[in-house]
Design an enzyme around this catalytic site. Sequence first.
Site, PDB file in Angstrom:
ATOM      1  N   ARG A  55       0.810  -1.215   0.000  1.00 22.82           N
ATOM      2  CA  ARG A  55       0.000   0.000   0.000  1.00 22.82           C
ATOM      3  C   ARG A  55       0.846   1.269   0.000  1.00 22.82           C
ATOM      4  O   ARG A  55       0.543   2.209  -0.725  1.00 22.82           O
ATOM      5  CB  ARG A  55      -1.000  -0.010   1.157  1.00 22.82           C
ATOM      6  N   THR A  56       1.927   1.310   0.772  1.00 23.39           N
ATOM      7  CA  THR A  56       2.753   2.519   0.785  1.00 23.39           C
ATOM      8  C   THR A  56       3.470   2.691  -0.553  1.00 23.39           C
ATOM      9  O   THR A  56       3.578   3.787  -1.083  1.00 23.39           O
ATOM     10  CB  THR A  56       3.759   2.471   1.950  1.00 23.39           C
ATOM     11  N   LYS A  83      21.131 -10.661  -3.111  1.00 20.97           N
ATOM     12  CA  LYS A  83      22.463 -11.268  -3.295  1.00 20.97           C
ATOM     13  C   LYS A  83      23.469 -10.690  -2.314  1.00 20.97           C
ATOM     14  O   LYS A  83      24.671 -10.875  -2.457  1.00 20.97           O
ATOM     15  CB  LYS A  83      22.946 -11.036  -4.727  1.00 20.97           C
ATOM     16  N   ARG A 105      11.861   2.470   2.193  1.00 22.55           N
ATOM     17  CA  ARG A 105      11.232   1.712   3.283  1.00 22.55           C
ATOM     18  C   ARG A 105      12.273   0.674   3.702  1.00 22.55           C
ATOM     19  O   ARG A 105      12.820  -0.031   2.845  1.00 22.55           O
ATOM     20  CB  ARG A 105       9.960   1.038   2.771  1.00 22.55           C
ATOM     21  N   HIS A 135       7.482   7.149  10.334  1.00 22.15           N
ATOM     22  CA  HIS A 135       6.778   7.007   9.064  1.00 22.15           C
ATOM     23  C   HIS A 135       6.098   8.357   8.823  1.00 22.15           C
ATOM     24  O   HIS A 135       4.883   8.490   8.964  1.00 22.15           O
ATOM     25  CB  HIS A 135       5.752   5.867   9.182  1.00 22.15           C
TER      26      HIS A 135
END
Lengths: 319, 427
Positions: A55-56, A83, A105, A135
């Site tokens: 959603r973000t 990796k 994020r 946030h």
Amino acid sequence: MKAHLLSAADLTRDDALLVLDTAQELAQIADRPIKKLPTLRGRTVVNLFYEDSTRTRISFEAAAKRLSADVINFSAKGSSVSKGESLKDTALTLEAMGADAVVIRHSASGAPHRLATSGWIRGSVVNAGDGTHEHPTQALLDAYTIREHLAGGAGDLAGRRVTIVGDVLHSRVARSNVHLLHTLGAQVTLVAPPTLLPVGVEQWPCDVSYSIDAPLPQTDAVMMLRVQAERMDSAFFPSAREYSRRYGLDARRMAALPEHAIVMHPGPMNRGMEIGSDVADSERSVIVEQVTNGVSVRMAVLYLLLGGAPLVADEEESA
Amino acid sequence: MSTTVIRDVSINGERRDVVIAGESIAEVVASGSADTAGATVIEARSLIVLPGLVDLHTHLREPGREDAETVETGTRAAAAGGFTAVHAMANTDPVADTAGVVEQVWRLGAQAGYCDVHPVGAVTVGLAGQRLAELGAMADSAARVRVFSDDGKCVSDALLMRRALEYVKAFDGVIAQHSQEPRLTEDAQMNEGVMSGVLGLKGWPAVAEEAIIARDVLLTEHVDSRLHVCHVSTAGSVDLIRWAKSRGIRVTAEVTPHHLMLTDDLVATYDPVYKVNPPLRTAADVQALRAGLADGTIDVVATDHAPHPSEDKDCEWQAAAMGMLGLETALAVVAETMVVTGLLDWAGVADRMSIAPARIGRLEGQGRPIAPGEPANLVLIDPAARTVVTASALASRSRNTPYAGLDLPTRIVATFLRGRRTYGSDA
């Protein structure tokens, strides 16, 4: 505004109002048949997501695209990160590709701060949620939603009472909201069992209560935080049932709220845990609106950080 | 036999000529009265001389992490910091839990020749906290180990700790405990307090250190052994140790230079150069540690010199390694926090950084008086000078100093290990 948006605490009252007012203007284009402005044409916004957050990510993607920016989505799964590439090397790669803004994020608190201050990239950094830290765009969209409903869609939130309930200890949403809502003049009360409140919370600019029932009758907006079931394995609380009984918002508790009060949740919800289904779907719930407002607020943040062309002119030439 | 005359140097405030002949101090005489014919002369009018510094807590990383430090680079850093002896911690790869490994480290130190290297033996096999390592074999080895520690990990099992304390009495050993209750500090990232709450980093409560110290001093009393508490970091720990000493319990303690100077608000930068175990604490803790060091509750300053390659620090906080460099800045930080503030004089510094650590480690030729016949382990210091810390100029192989760019008091002019200059070029 500063060059980056790392913490809601970085926003002055004027900064915050500028974002909200800009978001309000930008929201109007969502009602048009063509939901797009050319202001960030030719600019590149990278969504650098080390944690799953559909959603973000799509909210930022929609925001950037409505401003005509080029959007690159970089998710940790199936990339060089899986990796073992370091944050530094990923950042150097994005810099080499000419990223004007990086929306990050990350599960590690402070990762956006490192990205912004280590000299790895020159572009603006937007914190889209870092660990258990902050946030800030969530807090902005929450403030926007509260302002639309309770403050006539203008000015600050002076005198409004906001109660935030749940896992404050692990919540980046709670931290950013305490900073921002306080800056905007609201009175915030945090409600949680003592195990889910951070040490030192008494020095935050808010009130704290172990009981959800005490503050509800004086609450204008109640924000329910997601509580992860695995917390009970670490003895933060005995069981999901006990948590729900003591801290969940059910129809009975909702009835204790004043007539005008709104119910918020940053999502994703645990229906039946911190919030009852009937509450989530009730008329007082503004949870879906929060999602809509998220796009406008993120457009405003990208627009202001990247210094897009003036909005008035844009509206006239909207392509 | 080569002769060096340190002319007109201050020893505890009195001016003397110190004559070094071969490996020993030959004479300490009134200024201007030493015979300088054929000798190397160091004009030391503005300098002070202390017995060579002794570090009880150094990570030299060899064997296993030679990318971070080697015995050679680490001991060069030690000499540059005024040290003539270091205790090399056991958390190498392989762990220093056998006579073979401690002898290897000891031999590497002797070959490098910059300072004496005394290996610390692991308390438990592989630092795993399960069963005792062969403490006696390490004590009897060429390395003559007397200090045992699982540093980096806590001997959290109370029974195992009791047995270790008892067992080392046979050879006058000491258990140096890394006091960290493991369950209370799972995934801990920084001091638990106002800052950890704001920064969203998992907290490391003071009680996790203090609970282990409280238990260990009582165990030590019960079995009448010797306990050394590594890197004390909280005000509560100082109180506990003060109480234990007042009861006559044979406990000693160390504090690191960084815990005397730096506080947890530096973590707001999220710069992992400030990430260390135990974590940086509050200003109140710093004040209590300084007071404890001044009144002797805390016996020694130990560096906990912990080199890390840049990739382990040039990353997000949570992913970074814990630890900071210390050998080359220890004296300057102690001068800044203890001497400039009037809490210790230079004789006090000599005690906390040379005499007491040598006594705890049972080192015979270190921390000795500056007197004829004693081994010439000396450090020559300009107390009025100031030095700006430059990471790229450090002798250590790593660069993770939290003091880069700081202007700190003192300059180390020369270090002598048994008469041989191990640091300082100009005569």
